[in-house]
Design an enzyme around this catalytic site. Structure first.
Site, PDB file in Angstrom:
ATOM      1  N   LYS A   1      17.297 -13.367  17.335  1.00  0.00           N
ATOM      2  CA  LYS A   1      16.046 -13.575  16.567  1.00  0.00           C
ATOM      3  C   LYS A   1      16.236 -12.163  15.756  1.00  0.00           C
ATOM      4  O   LYS A   1      15.974 -11.117  16.372  1.00  0.00           O
ATOM      5  CB  LYS A   1      14.941 -13.544  17.427  1.00  0.00           C
ATOM      6  CG  LYS A   1      13.825 -14.041  16.596  1.00  0.00           C
ATOM      7  CD  LYS A   1      12.383 -14.366  17.543  1.00  0.00           C
ATOM      8  CE  LYS A   1      11.377 -14.647  16.585  1.00  0.00           C
ATOM      9  NZ  LYS A   1      10.823 -13.272  15.711  1.00  0.00           N
TER      10      LYS A   1
ATOM     11  N   CYS B   1     -26.941  -8.551  12.899  1.00  0.00           N
ATOM     12  CA  CYS B   1     -25.893  -7.451  13.308  1.00  0.00           C
ATOM     13  C   CYS B   1     -25.022  -7.146  11.892  1.00  0.00           C
ATOM     14  O   CYS B   1     -24.261  -8.051  11.723  1.00  0.00           O
ATOM     15  CB  CYS B   1     -25.473  -7.834  14.342  1.00  0.00           C
ATOM     16  SG  CYS B   1     -23.965  -6.699  14.765  1.00  0.00           S
TER      17      CYS B   1
ATOM     18  N   ASP C   1       0.893  -1.134  -0.051  1.00  0.00           N
ATOM     19  CA  ASP C   1       0.127  -0.178  -0.099  1.00  0.00           C
ATOM     20  C   ASP C   1       0.948   1.140   0.238  1.00  0.00           C
ATOM     21  O   ASP C   1       0.612   2.217  -0.812  1.00  0.00           O
ATOM     22  CB  ASP C   1      -0.917   0.066   1.413  1.00  0.00           C
ATOM     23  CG  ASP C   1      -2.530  -0.224   1.050  1.00  0.00           C
ATOM     24  OD1 ASP C   1      -2.509  -0.052  -0.111  1.00  0.00           O
ATOM     25  OD2 ASP C   1      -3.060  -0.218   2.204  1.00  0.00           O
ATOM     26  N   ALA C   2       1.844   1.251   1.007  1.00  0.00           N
ATOM     27  CA  ALA C   2       2.694   2.203   1.090  1.00  0.00           C
ATOM     28  C   ALA C   2       3.557   2.734  -0.033  1.00  0.00           C
ATOM     29  O   ALA C   2       3.420   3.753  -0.484  1.00  0.00           O
ATOM     30  CB  ALA C   2       3.534   2.192   2.229  1.00  0.00           C
ATOM     31  N   ASP C   3       4.200   1.687  -0.719  1.00  0.00           N
ATOM     32  CA  ASP C   3       4.916   2.059  -1.921  1.00  0.00           C
ATOM     33  C   ASP C   3       3.817   2.244  -2.985  1.00  0.00           C
ATOM     34  O   ASP C   3       4.267   3.230  -3.655  1.00  0.00           O
ATOM     35  CB  ASP C   3       5.709   0.632  -2.304  1.00  0.00           C
ATOM     36  CG  ASP C   3       7.036   0.456  -1.413  1.00  0.00           C
ATOM     37  OD1 ASP C   3       7.155   1.393  -0.742  1.00  0.00           O
ATOM     38  OD2 ASP C   3       7.624  -0.494  -1.714  1.00  0.00           O
TER      39      ASP C   3
ATOM     40  N   SER D   1       6.599 -20.727  12.215  1.00  0.00           N
ATOM     41  CA  SER D   1       6.974 -19.809  13.090  1.00  0.00           C
ATOM     42  C   SER D   1       7.416 -20.463  14.427  1.00  0.00           C
ATOM     43  O   SER D   1       7.592 -21.663  14.666  1.00  0.00           O
ATOM     44  CB  SER D   1       5.817 -19.143  13.469  1.00  0.00           C
ATOM     45  OG  SER D   1       4.688 -19.645  13.668  1.00  0.00           O
ATOM     46  N   LEU D   2       7.608 -19.744  15.432  1.00  0.00           N
ATOM     47  CA  LEU D   2       8.214 -20.079  16.905  1.00  0.00           C
ATOM     48  C   LEU D   2       7.431 -19.740  17.851  1.00  0.00           C
ATOM     49  O   LEU D   2       6.662 -18.817  17.882  1.00  0.00           O
ATOM     50  CB  LEU D   2       9.600 -19.588  17.059  1.00  0.00           C
ATOM     51  CG  LEU D   2      10.824 -19.767  15.981  1.00  0.00           C
ATOM     52  CD1 LEU D   2      11.922 -18.766  16.355  1.00  0.00           C
ATOM     53  CD2 LEU D   2      11.153 -21.253  16.313  1.00  0.00           C
TER      54      LEU D   2
ATOM     55  N   LYS E   1      11.953 -13.807  23.824  1.00  0.00           N
ATOM     56  CA  LYS E   1      11.608 -12.484  23.569  1.00  0.00           C
ATOM     57  C   LYS E   1      12.126 -11.262  24.418  1.00  0.00           C
ATOM     58  O   LYS E   1      12.208 -11.736  25.732  1.00  0.00           O
ATOM     59  CB  LYS E   1      10.113 -11.979  23.297  1.00  0.00           C
ATOM     60  CG  LYS E   1       9.652 -12.987  22.214  1.00  0.00           C
ATOM     61  CD  LYS E   1       9.893 -12.979  20.941  1.00  0.00           C
ATOM     62  CE  LYS E   1       9.375 -11.788  20.062  1.00  0.00           C
ATOM     63  NZ  LYS E   1       8.278 -11.718  19.611  1.00  0.00           N
TER      64      LYS E   1
ATOM     65  N   GLU F   1      20.851 -18.119  19.426  1.00  0.00           N
ATOM     66  CA  GLU F   1      21.112 -17.079  18.337  1.00  0.00           C
ATOM     67  C   GLU F   1      20.087 -15.944  18.479  1.00  0.00           C
ATOM     68  O   GLU F   1      19.102 -16.158  18.578  1.00  0.00           O
ATOM     69  CB  GLU F   1      21.387 -17.665  17.107  1.00  0.00           C
ATOM     70  CG  GLU F   1      19.808 -18.068  16.555  1.00  0.00           C
ATOM     71  CD  GLU F   1      20.027 -19.286  15.528  1.00  0.00           C
ATOM     72  OE1 GLU F   1      20.187 -20.357  16.104  1.00  0.00           O
ATOM     73  OE2 GLU F   1      19.534 -18.899  14.600  1.00  0.00           O
TER      74      GLU F   1
ATOM     75  N   CYS G   1     -23.581  -9.678  21.542  1.00  0.00           N
ATOM     76  CA  CYS G   1     -24.480  -9.167  20.693  1.00  0.00           C
ATOM     77  C   CYS G   1     -25.392 -10.306  20.483  1.00  0.00           C
ATOM     78  O   CYS G   1     -24.915 -11.175  19.777  1.00  0.00           O
ATOM     79  CB  CYS G   1     -23.929  -8.231  19.721  1.00  0.00           C
ATOM     80  SG  CYS G   1     -25.334  -8.108  18.319  1.00  0.00           S
TER      81      CYS G   1
ATOM     82  N   CYS H   1     -25.992  -2.841  16.152  1.00  0.00           N
ATOM     83  CA  CYS H   1     -27.452  -3.200  15.554  1.00  0.00           C
ATOM     84  C   CYS H   1     -28.540  -3.068  16.716  1.00  0.00           C
ATOM     85  O   CYS H   1     -29.732  -3.023  16.254  1.00  0.00           O
ATOM     86  CB  CYS H   1     -27.483  -4.533  15.235  1.00  0.00           C
ATOM     87  SG  CYS H   1     -27.163  -5.718  16.459  1.00  0.00           S
TER      88      CYS H   1
ATOM     89  N   CYS I   1     -25.721  -3.740  21.649  1.00  0.00           N
ATOM     90  CA  CYS I   1     -25.082  -3.491  20.730  1.00  0.00           C
ATOM     91  C   CYS I   1     -24.758  -2.409  19.938  1.00  0.00           C
ATOM     92  O   CYS I   1     -26.076  -1.846  19.403  1.00  0.00           O
ATOM     93  CB  CYS I   1     -25.215  -4.893  19.439  1.00  0.00           C
ATOM     94  SG  CYS I   1     -24.194  -4.788  18.229  1.00  0.00           S
TER      95      CYS I   1
ATOM     96  N   ASP J   1      14.865  -9.379  13.294  1.00  0.00           N
ATOM     97  CA  ASP J   1      13.714  -8.834  13.173  1.00  0.00           C
ATOM     98  C   ASP J   1      13.590  -8.262  11.681  1.00  0.00           C
ATOM     99  O   ASP J   1      13.578  -7.353  11.278  1.00  0.00           O
ATOM    100  CB  ASP J   1      13.379  -7.539  13.741  1.00  0.00           C
ATOM    101  CG  ASP J   1      11.785  -7.132  14.156  1.00  0.00           C
ATOM    102  OD1 ASP J   1      11.018  -7.995  13.653  1.00  0.00           O
ATOM    103  OD2 ASP J   1      11.574  -6.144  14.913  1.00  0.00           O
TER     104      ASP J   1
ATOM    105  N   LYS K   1      17.463 -23.519  20.060  1.00  0.00           N
ATOM    106  CA  LYS K   1      17.278 -24.787  19.197  1.00  0.00           C
ATOM    107  C   LYS K   1      17.926 -26.078  19.931  1.00  0.00           C
ATOM    108  O   LYS K   1      19.021 -25.914  20.093  1.00  0.00           O
ATOM    109  CB  LYS K   1      17.505 -24.740  17.594  1.00  0.00           C
ATOM    110  CG  LYS K   1      16.779 -23.437  17.247  1.00  0.00           C
ATOM    111  CD  LYS K   1      17.190 -23.145  15.691  1.00  0.00           C
ATOM    112  CE  LYS K   1      16.646 -22.001  15.244  1.00  0.00           C
ATOM    113  NZ  LYS K   1      17.412 -21.375  14.016  1.00  0.00           N
TER     114      LYS K   1
ATOM    115  N   TYR L   1      19.764 -19.348   8.995  1.00  0.00           N
ATOM    116  CA  TYR L   1      19.591 -20.096  10.262  1.00  0.00           C
ATOM    117  C   TYR L   1      19.047 -21.436  10.198  1.00  0.00           C
ATOM    118  O   TYR L   1      18.709 -22.045  11.363  1.00  0.00           O
ATOM    119  CB  TYR L   1      19.227 -18.959  11.203  1.00  0.00           C
ATOM    120  CG  TYR L   1      17.834 -18.493  10.869  1.00  0.00           C
ATOM    121  CD1 TYR L   1      16.620 -19.170  10.680  1.00  0.00           C
ATOM    122  CD2 TYR L   1      17.604 -17.055  10.589  1.00  0.00           C
ATOM    123  CE1 TYR L   1      15.516 -18.749  10.383  1.00  0.00           C
ATOM    124  CE2 TYR L   1      16.408 -16.560  10.252  1.00  0.00           C
ATOM    125  CZ  TYR L   1      15.291 -17.312  10.137  1.00  0.00           C
ATOM    126  OH  TYR L   1      14.188 -16.762   9.874  1.00  0.00           O
TER     127      TYR L   1
END
Ligand code: IVH
Length: 702
Positions: A125, A450, A42-44, A91-92, A321, A123, A444, A429, A426, A127, A297, A233
């Site tokens: 992680k 709704c 989107d941004a690009d 994933s982890l 984390k 090791e 609701c 609705c 709600c 980002d 691991k 990795y």
């Protein structure tokens, strides 16, 4: 090249060429978009569109008949082909404190049935975003993003521009898939943003977004101009093992020419893991690239193989984390969002504040008790402090989840704060919002009348893990729902018939042309052939997530059997109900929710209308060559050669269904010492009963 020229300096010829280039890029953007990570594109896309508009404003006569500025609400898209990973990209699971690390080690040793200390690697992680690169006979054949783990985008040409990625590996196995993280260093990120701010290009909010936006560029020349890096990795398919240990395999990747992270360390026990974690944490600010934790691991690859996987994460690895980043800001308002199951979720609207490089303006407030300072058990949280509109609150982000509130500063209150009174109707609705006994959530009661529930249900239906219809995402759901063209999932499959031709043509609507309309109809038709698991998940029944849907699909095999069972099951008192509950992984809450959905008149009718539109494909048994594929097995008593957890995982990996209780449906009882009443019941029912050795013999590779 006209692509590099600032608009105010352009000649007419350059402007013409540039408009042609921009229109080609943007119009080629197909509706693949919703299966990718849309924001970045989107941004690009927005940056390209802004440039296009700027040129058209300077040279109005050059505006093209296919100008992207005329395409209202068009979906910019990656336009990348898709690649199905030879082996899933996982994933982890996460650990947040030292005791989680200890638990990780204990559960692994329990699974493996060992008391001796295990070695682990530790090791950073990284980002960034994960990439899988495939080599055949030493030559790079393709590179793909993770995508949904099964299917990613083909970004081969872009990956070739990354200098850490070799194009040829003379000594590689015939088939080699190398996996790792693409990232951008802090220095390169700062330089890129500085360049863009001079030229009026897009400013990225953090290096991860910059790396993702750069890798997922349609024009590899743009990627080339943005220095990306890669740490290897992990690996996917291999024609021969790289080593016996994780550390050995990482060193093999290094010998092939990949960069491996220099802080990767072999540790002798969990205490050393935690020490290394703190060692890495101390250097975090000066590493020169973003990391968000440390990955542990199991070093022994034979043990990794025994440990295997849960539905989306390996049992042999965990991400520890770093603590979440925090920031104080003001809570300006509380809004209520209504979800697909009718849950009313309070959302805090905040004065925007930067938390760990990302601007945060919303945070979840969960439910009424949470706002009032109590958890689900009625115990105090935040020292019992409630949250009021106007309060100063401390927000944090942990991973990619929605920001949360850690604390509230009641000393800053000046008396102008307002206590929030939770709505009993709600807001979408007007139906009653009911909080049932024992439930933390107001729901609701409007069901499909709704609009919020209906839209959220439809969005869930077209989402990635469900029907995943190309070019038909959240945006289209809203558009078509608001136009009154769709009210429930079945309506999506009637769109072409009702709106494909004649007066009400989709192609005449805002943002649609004949080609894009046909493309979406084609994608809808493709998705009429749907796997049973996706169908069950797509129904959006409360408590039935994607892995439960897969489990149900595997156990019932076909839609007809599943639907018949749900129809005939009487909650709490039928053999069919007992069968449902005997599926290891299905509890009473989920079972009740499933059966209720099939017995609630209007919901049931909506399911039937949907099923009519589809061809639902039977569930594939995972390993059809095993002697226990499709068999219902029950473990009872003590196992001596492996833990119960390992035995169960092994049986499931061979295609067996593991049940917790013996019934007429049971095929095999594996009875260890102390099997007791189950062994007796099996004998009474004439069910094949094996001891542990007999079982191991049955499943041994022949
Ligand atoms: S191992 C089967 N090691 O973290 C496990 N992942 O949250 C494969 N990541 O999708 C992943 N650094 O993109 C592994 N040193 C590292 C990593 C790492 C970053 C990412 C990866 C994965 C995500 C899971």
């Amino acid at each position: 090249m006209s692509a590099d020229v600032a608009v105010e300096l352009m000649t007419e010829d350059q402007a013409r060429t540039e408009l042609a280039r921009l229109s080609k890029i943007m119009l080629a953007a197909n509706t693949d978009y919703y299966t990718a990570e849309p924001k970045l594109i989107d941004a690009d896309y927005d940056a390209l569109k802004a440039r296009n508009t700027e040129i058209e404003t300077r040279f109005p006569a050059l505006k093209r008949s296919d100008s992207p500025s005329d395409v209202v609400g068009a979906v910019p898209a990656a336009g990348f082909g898709k690649i199905t990973h030879a082996m899933r990209m996982l994933s982890l699971s996460n650990a947040f404190d030292d005791s989680d690390v200890e638990d990780f080690d204990i559960s692994i040793r329990k699974f493996l049935g060992t008391h001796t200390a295990l070695r682990y690697t530790a090791e950073p992680k990284i980002d960034g975003l994960s990439l899988s690169i495939r080599y055949e006979n030493g030559a790079l054949v393709y590179a793909a993003t993770r995508g949904d783990g099964e299917t990613g985008e083909n970004v081969t040409e872009n990956a070739r521009t990354i200098s850490d990625i070799p194009h040829l590996i003379p000594n590689a196995p015939d088939i080699l898939e190398v996996r790792g993280e693409v990232y951008m260093s802090h220095a390169d990120f700062a330089a890129l943003n500085a360049r863009h701010s001079e030229r009026g290009g897009k400013i990225f909010s953090n290096p991860r977004n910059a790396a993702a936006g750069s890798l997922r560029q349609l024009d590899a020349d743009i990627t080339r101009a943005r220095p990306l890096k890669f740490f290897a990795y992990a690996w996917g398919e291999l024609s021969q093992p790289l080593a016996d240990t994780q550390m050995g395999a990482i060193n093999a990747l290094k010998s092939f020419g990949f960069s491996i992270n220099p802080l990767t360390k072999l540790c002798a026990n969990p205490q050393e893991l935690v020490e290394h974690y703190h060692h890495i944490e101390k250097q975090r600010a000066t590493l020169g690239y973003d990391i968000d934790g440390v990955v542990y691991k199991v070093d022994d690859l034979a043990m990794q193989a025994r440990l295997g996987f849960r539905s989306t994460t390996p049992r042999w690895a965990i991400a520890h984390k770093f603590p979440a980043e925090l920031a104080w800001t003001r809570l300006e308002a509380i809004d209520i969002q209504v979800g697909r199951t009718g849950a009313l979720s309070p959302v805090a609207r905040l004065t925007p504040v930067t938390v760990g490089g990302v601007v945060v303006s919303n945070a979840t407030l969960h439910n009424q008790d949470y706002i009032e300072g109590r958890d689900s058990k009625g115990e105090e949280i935040r020292g019992g402090k409630d949250i009021r509109i106007g309060d100063w609150v401390q927000v944090y982000r942990a991973g990619d989840v929605i920001p949360k509130i850690a604390d509230v500063d009641i000393d800053k209150r000046n008396g102008n704060e307002t206590v929030f009174s939770f709505p009993t109707t709600c807001p979408e609705c007007g139906s009653d919002a009911i909080r049932e006994e024992g439930d933390a959530v107001h729901r609701c009661s409007g069901g499909m009348i709704c609009p919020a529930q209906a839209i959220e249900k439809l969005k869930h239906f077209v989402s990635r893990g469900a029907f995943d219809i190309d070019g038909f995402g959240a945006k289209q759901v809203e558009q078509f729902y608001n136009d009154g063209w769709i009210k429930e999932p079945a309506d999506i499959f009637k769109l072409e018939e009702l709106y494909g031709s004649g007066l009400q043509q989709l192609k005449n609507r805002d943002g649609w042309g004949p080609k894009s309309a046909q493309k979406v109809f084609d994608a809808i038709n493709v998705s009429r052939n749907v796997d049973l698991a996706r169908m069950i998940f797509g129904l959006g029944i409360r408590h039935v997530g994607d892995s439960s849907a897969a489990l149900l699909a595997l156990n019932y095999g076909s839609w007809d059997k599943f639907e018949a069972a749900m129809t005939e099951a009487a909650i709490g008192e039928s053999a069919i109900w007992d069968d449902l509950l005997s599926i290891d992984g299905v509890g009473a809450v989920m079972a009740k929710s499933l059966v209720t959905a099939f017995h609630q008149e209007s919901e049931r009718a909506s399911i039937d209308r949907l099923a009519e539109q589809l061809t639902i494909i039977d569930a594939k048994q995972p390993a059809n060559d095993s002697p226990v594929t499709g068999k219902v097995v029950v473990f009872s008593g003590t196992l001596e050669k492996m833990s119960r957890a390992e035995a169960k995982a092994k049986a499931e990996s061979l295609g067996a269904k593991v049940s917790g209780s013996v019934s007429a449906k049971t095929d095999i009882l594996i009875a260890g010492p102390g099997a007791g009443s189950k062994a007796k019941k099996a004998a009474d029912l004439g069910i094949l009963t094996l001891d542990e050795d007999g079982w191991l013999d049955l499943i041994a590779p022949k």
